[in-house]
Design a protein around this motif. Structure first.
Motif, PDB file in Angstrom:
ATOM      1  N   THR A 127       9.879  46.564  36.174  1.00  0.00           N
ATOM      2  CA  THR A 127       9.256  46.735  37.489  1.00  0.00           C
ATOM      3  C   THR A 127       7.788  47.090  37.367  1.00  0.00           C
ATOM      4  OG1 THR A 127      11.376  47.475  38.414  1.00  0.00           O
ATOM      5  CG2 THR A 127       9.377  48.035  39.658  1.00  0.00           C
ATOM      6  N   ASP A 128       7.481  47.977  36.430  1.00  0.00           N
ATOM      7  CA  ASP A 128       6.111  48.432  36.240  1.00  0.00           C
ATOM      8  C   ASP A 128       5.836  48.559  34.743  1.00  0.00           C
ATOM      9  OD1 ASP A 128       3.614  49.596  36.262  1.00  0.00           O
ATOM     10  OD2 ASP A 128       4.314  51.559  36.966  1.00  0.00           O
ATOM     11  N   PRO A 129       5.172  47.562  34.137  1.00  0.00           N
ATOM     12  CA  PRO A 129       4.901  47.605  32.692  1.00  0.00           C
ATOM     13  C   PRO A 129       4.043  48.796  32.274  1.00  0.00           C
ATOM     14  CG  PRO A 129       4.587  45.384  33.547  1.00  0.00           C
ATOM     15  CD  PRO A 129       4.752  46.286  34.739  1.00  0.00           C
ATOM     16  N   THR A 130       3.341  49.412  33.233  1.00  0.00           N
ATOM     17  CA  THR A 130       2.525  50.583  32.870  1.00  0.00           C
ATOM     18  C   THR A 130       3.356  51.865  32.835  1.00  0.00           C
ATOM     19  OG1 THR A 130       1.915  51.089  35.166  1.00  0.00           O
ATOM     20  CG2 THR A 130       0.525  49.510  33.964  1.00  0.00           C
ATOM     21  N   CYS A 131       4.565  51.813  33.347  1.00  0.00           N
ATOM     22  CA  CYS A 131       5.499  52.962  33.294  1.00  0.00           C
ATOM     23  C   CYS A 131       4.891  54.240  33.868  1.00  0.00           C
ATOM     24  CB  CYS A 131       5.961  53.201  31.851  1.00  0.00           C
ATOM     25  SG  CYS A 131       6.837  51.803  31.110  1.00  0.00           S
ATOM     26  N   GLN A 132       4.258  54.125  35.026  1.00  0.00           N
ATOM     27  CA  GLN A 132       3.608  55.291  35.622  1.00  0.00           C
ATOM     28  C   GLN A 132       4.608  56.385  36.023  1.00  0.00           C
ATOM     29  OE1 GLN A 132       0.261  56.042  36.004  1.00  0.00           O
ATOM     30  NE2 GLN A 132       0.073  54.299  34.602  1.00  0.00           N
ATOM     31  N   ASP A 133       5.684  55.986  36.701  1.00  0.00           N
ATOM     32  CA  ASP A 133       6.651  56.995  37.177  1.00  0.00           C
ATOM     33  C   ASP A 133       8.050  56.385  37.212  1.00  0.00           C
ATOM     34  OD1 ASP A 133       7.909  59.187  38.221  1.00  0.00           O
ATOM     35  OD2 ASP A 133       6.903  59.129  40.180  1.00  0.00           O
ATOM     36  N   PRO A 134       8.714  56.305  36.063  1.00  0.00           N
ATOM     37  CA  PRO A 134      10.021  55.638  36.007  1.00  0.00           C
ATOM     38  C   PRO A 134      11.067  56.254  36.936  1.00  0.00           C
ATOM     39  CG  PRO A 134       9.145  55.965  33.802  1.00  0.00           C
ATOM     40  CD  PRO A 134       8.254  56.735  34.736  1.00  0.00           C
ATOM     41  N   GLN A 135      11.032  57.571  37.098  1.00  0.00           N
ATOM     42  CA  GLN A 135      12.061  58.229  37.911  1.00  0.00           C
ATOM     43  C   GLN A 135      11.921  57.914  39.401  1.00  0.00           C
ATOM     44  OE1 GLN A 135      13.308  62.311  36.783  1.00  0.00           O
ATOM     45  NE2 GLN A 135      11.677  62.224  35.247  1.00  0.00           N
ATOM     46  N   ALA A 136      10.743  57.453  39.805  1.00  0.00           N
ATOM     47  CA  ALA A 136      10.522  57.129  41.218  1.00  0.00           C
ATOM     48  C   ALA A 136      11.385  55.959  41.675  1.00  0.00           C
ATOM     49  CB  ALA A 136       9.054  56.817  41.465  1.00  0.00           C
ATOM     50  N   SER A 137      11.830  55.129  40.738  1.00  0.00           N
ATOM     51  CA  SER A 137      12.626  53.954  41.098  1.00  0.00           C
ATOM     52  C   SER A 137      14.121  54.210  41.002  1.00  0.00           C
ATOM     53  CB  SER A 137      12.263  52.780  40.181  1.00  0.00           C
ATOM     54  OG  SER A 137      12.740  53.029  38.858  1.00  0.00           O
ATOM     55  N   PHE A 138      14.521  55.439  40.679  1.00  0.00           N
ATOM     56  CA  PHE A 138      15.945  55.726  40.525  1.00  0.00           C
ATOM     57  C   PHE A 138      16.710  55.408  41.811  1.00  0.00           C
ATOM     58  CE2 PHE A 138      15.976  59.153  36.927  1.00  0.00           C
ATOM     59  CZ  PHE A 138      15.640  58.169  36.018  1.00  0.00           C
ATOM     60  N   ALA A 139      17.885  54.847  41.642  1.00  0.00           N
ATOM     61  CA  ALA A 139      18.787  54.644  42.778  1.00  0.00           C
ATOM     62  C   ALA A 139      19.232  56.008  43.303  1.00  0.00           C
ATOM     63  CB  ALA A 139      19.991  53.820  42.344  1.00  0.00           C
ATOM     64  N   GLY A 140      19.746  56.010  44.530  1.00  0.00           N
ATOM     65  CA  GLY A 140      20.128  57.274  45.167  1.00  0.00           C
ATOM     66  C   GLY A 140      21.078  58.105  44.345  1.00  0.00           C
ATOM     67  N   TYR A 141      22.096  57.468  43.750  1.00  0.00           N
ATOM     68  CA  TYR A 141      23.075  58.238  42.986  1.00  0.00           C
ATOM     69  C   TYR A 141      22.443  58.870  41.750  1.00  0.00           C
ATOM     70  CZ  TYR A 141      23.715  54.881  39.134  1.00  0.00           C
ATOM     71  OH  TYR A 141      23.531  54.095  38.023  1.00  0.00           O
ATOM     72  N   LEU A 142      21.430  58.182  41.163  1.00  0.00           N
ATOM     73  CA  LEU A 142      20.742  58.752  40.008  1.00  0.00           C
ATOM     74  C   LEU A 142      19.875  59.942  40.418  1.00  0.00           C
ATOM     75  CD1 LEU A 142      19.627  55.570  38.022  1.00  0.00           C
ATOM     76  CD2 LEU A 142      21.299  57.286  37.299  1.00  0.00           C
ATOM     77  N   MET A 143      19.178  59.830  41.542  1.00  0.00           N
ATOM     78  CA  MET A 143      18.368  60.945  42.022  1.00  0.00           C
ATOM     79  C   MET A 143      19.225  62.182  42.283  1.00  0.00           C
ATOM     80  SD  MET A 143      15.564  59.308  44.626  1.00  0.00           S
ATOM     81  CE  MET A 143      14.258  58.216  44.021  1.00  0.00           C
ATOM     82  N   ARG A 144      20.372  61.965  42.948  1.00  0.00           N
ATOM     83  CA  ARG A 144      21.257  63.098  43.238  1.00  0.00           C
ATOM     84  C   ARG A 144      21.844  63.684  41.960  1.00  0.00           C
ATOM     85  NH1 ARG A 144      22.534  59.657  47.641  1.00  0.00           N
ATOM     86  NH2 ARG A 144      24.249  58.722  46.489  1.00  0.00           N
ATOM     87  N   GLY A 145      22.202  62.801  41.013  1.00  0.00           N
ATOM     88  CA  GLY A 145      22.776  63.282  39.766  1.00  0.00           C
ATOM     89  C   GLY A 145      21.798  64.080  38.932  1.00  0.00           C
ATOM     90  N   VAL A 146      20.568  63.595  38.815  1.00  0.00           N
ATOM     91  CA  VAL A 146      19.554  64.316  38.045  1.00  0.00           C
ATOM     92  C   VAL A 146      19.215  65.635  38.739  1.00  0.00           C
ATOM     93  CG1 VAL A 146      17.176  64.270  37.205  1.00  0.00           C
ATOM     94  CG2 VAL A 146      18.618  62.235  36.983  1.00  0.00           C
ATOM     95  N   ALA A 147      19.166  65.619  40.077  1.00  0.00           N
ATOM     96  CA  ALA A 147      18.914  66.864  40.812  1.00  0.00           C
ATOM     97  C   ALA A 147      20.028  67.873  40.557  1.00  0.00           C
ATOM     98  CB  ALA A 147      18.791  66.576  42.303  1.00  0.00           C
ATOM     99  N   ALA A 148      21.261  67.391  40.468  1.00  0.00           N
ATOM    100  CA  ALA A 148      22.399  68.290  40.237  1.00  0.00           C
ATOM    101  C   ALA A 148      22.319  68.948  38.869  1.00  0.00           C
ATOM    102  CB  ALA A 148      23.708  67.516  40.391  1.00  0.00           C
ATOM    103  N   VAL A 149      22.160  68.166  37.820  1.00  0.00           N
ATOM    104  CA  VAL A 149      22.098  68.755  36.482  1.00  0.00           C
ATOM    105  C   VAL A 149      20.815  69.562  36.301  1.00  0.00           C
ATOM    106  CG1 VAL A 149      23.539  66.964  35.478  1.00  0.00           C
ATOM    107  CG2 VAL A 149      21.059  66.687  35.444  1.00  0.00           C
ATOM    108  N   GLY A 150      19.801  69.254  37.119  1.00  0.00           N
ATOM    109  CA  GLY A 150      18.540  69.981  37.026  1.00  0.00           C
ATOM    110  C   GLY A 150      18.642  71.437  37.388  1.00  0.00           C
ATOM    111  N   GLU A 151      19.718  71.837  38.074  1.00  0.00           N
ATOM    112  CA  GLU A 151      19.912  73.250  38.425  1.00  0.00           C
ATOM    113  C   GLU A 151      20.456  74.065  37.248  1.00  0.00           C
ATOM    114  OE1 GLU A 151      18.862  74.331  41.192  1.00  0.00           O
ATOM    115  OE2 GLU A 151      18.808  72.615  42.552  1.00  0.00           O
ATOM    116  N   HIS A 152      20.998  73.377  36.251  1.00  0.00           N
ATOM    117  CA  HIS A 152      21.641  74.049  35.119  1.00  0.00           C
ATOM    118  C   HIS A 152      20.582  74.648  34.188  1.00  0.00           C
ATOM    119  CE1 HIS A 152      24.111  74.645  31.521  1.00  0.00           C
ATOM    120  NE2 HIS A 152      25.183  74.461  32.283  1.00  0.00           N
ATOM    121  N   PRO A 153      20.826  75.855  33.657  1.00  0.00           N
ATOM    122  CA  PRO A 153      19.831  76.477  32.765  1.00  0.00           C
ATOM    123  C   PRO A 153      19.612  75.708  31.466  1.00  0.00           C
ATOM    124  CG  PRO A 153      21.883  77.730  32.756  1.00  0.00           C
ATOM    125  CD  PRO A 153      21.988  76.742  33.877  1.00  0.00           C
ATOM    126  N   GLY A 154      20.543  74.821  31.098  1.00  0.00           N
ATOM    127  CA  GLY A 154      20.401  74.077  29.848  1.00  0.00           C
ATOM    128  C   GLY A 154      19.646  72.772  29.982  1.00  0.00           C
TER     129      GLY A 154
END
Length: 268
Positions: A209-236
């Motif tokens: 999508t973007d060969p310059t790879c400016q912000d790969p996480q910006a293109s995450f599908a909804g389920y990926l955004m929610r999943g990363v947000a969920a694990v992001g609360e964990h101290p590990g």
């Protein structure tokens, strides 16, 4: 399948006898009578697909406030007791505690802006009308919920928030939320593997999508955004390390080996 758990502050009546000594005469009249309250609690997990629940005080149902709306209204015998227009309501736990019933239900906007559910306790008692208890931070990912009983207290494990362990306590009519400091620990094999297989792979594919790879996480599908947000609360979870590995995967069109990823991102 519905699972029932019965707990109580005692499995049977417990009688305590205080003996002041064999040489002392007992008093003619007892000055007081000790009472031991036995609290019986039954917990039933409600399947996520269920939109109705029969309680001892009537039938609870999730309904639509308008035909085009999601199930945004909770009714007891046809009378609304809670409504949050255009939000999705869900039933989670049914608790019978002596003479009252308690129902844990949640609401969610249904989009990536609401990765967590807002939760509520509905209190049903024959001596008064339905009451609802909640707090602004009574939020969690439904899969993280773990309900336990400690005497007359309901303890609801809400998972993690900003690296801290979050617990909700309902005692009587009072709801409190506590955040507890915990040591950094491994994110867990299932969560770490999901990050590696799903999220990191999406980072690599962002190159198309973007060969310059400016912000790969910006293109995450909804389920990926929610999943990363969920694990992001964990101290590990190491967010900076994940961001770095995500960008490298995009730029190099390859992913690091899993053991290295698990050590850097998941605190393994």
């Amino acid at each position: 399948m519905k699972h029932w758990m019965q707990t109580g502050s005692a499995a049977c009546c417990l009688m305590l006898l205080a003996l002041s000594g064999c040489e002392q005469k007992p008093s003619a009249e007892p000055t007081s009578t000790a009472r031991i309250a036995v609290l019986e609690t039954y917990i039933q997990e409600v399947p996520v697909e269920e939109n109705a629940l029969q309680t001892r005080f009537g039938k609870l149902e999730l309904a639509r406030s308008e035909p085009e709306m999601p199930p945004d209204t909770l009714s007891l015998d046809g009378k609304p007791v809670f409504q949050q227009e255009a939000f999705y309501l869900s039933l989670h736990q049914y608790i019978k505690q002596n003479q009252r019933d308690i129902v844990l239900f949640g609401s969610n906007c249904g989009g990536t802006a609401c990765p967590q559910n807002q939760f509520y306790f509905l209190l049903l008692d024959k001596s008064k009308g339905p009451e609802i208890r909640s707090e602004d931070d009574f939020t969690a990912y439904p899969d993280d919920l773990k309900l336990n009983v400690d005497g007359d207290r309901l303890l609801l494990d809400l998972g993690f928030q900003a690296g801290k362990h979050k617990v909700a306590t309902l005692q009587g009519d009072q709801l409190t939320i506590q955040l507890e400091n915990v040591a950094k620990s491994f994110l867990g094999e299932e969560n770490c593997r999901w990050l590696y297989d799903e999220a990191l792979s999406a980072c690599r594919d962002y190159r198309d999508t973007d060969p310059t790879c400016q912000d790969p996480q910006a293109s995450f599908a909804g389920y990926l955004m929610r999943g990363v947000a969920a694990v992001g609360e964990h101290p590990g979870f190491m967010a900076d390390a994940f961001g770095r590995r995500c960008k490298i995967a995009c730029e190099s069109d390859k992913t690091v080996d899993y053991p290295t990823f698990a050590k850097e991102v998941c605190s393994k």
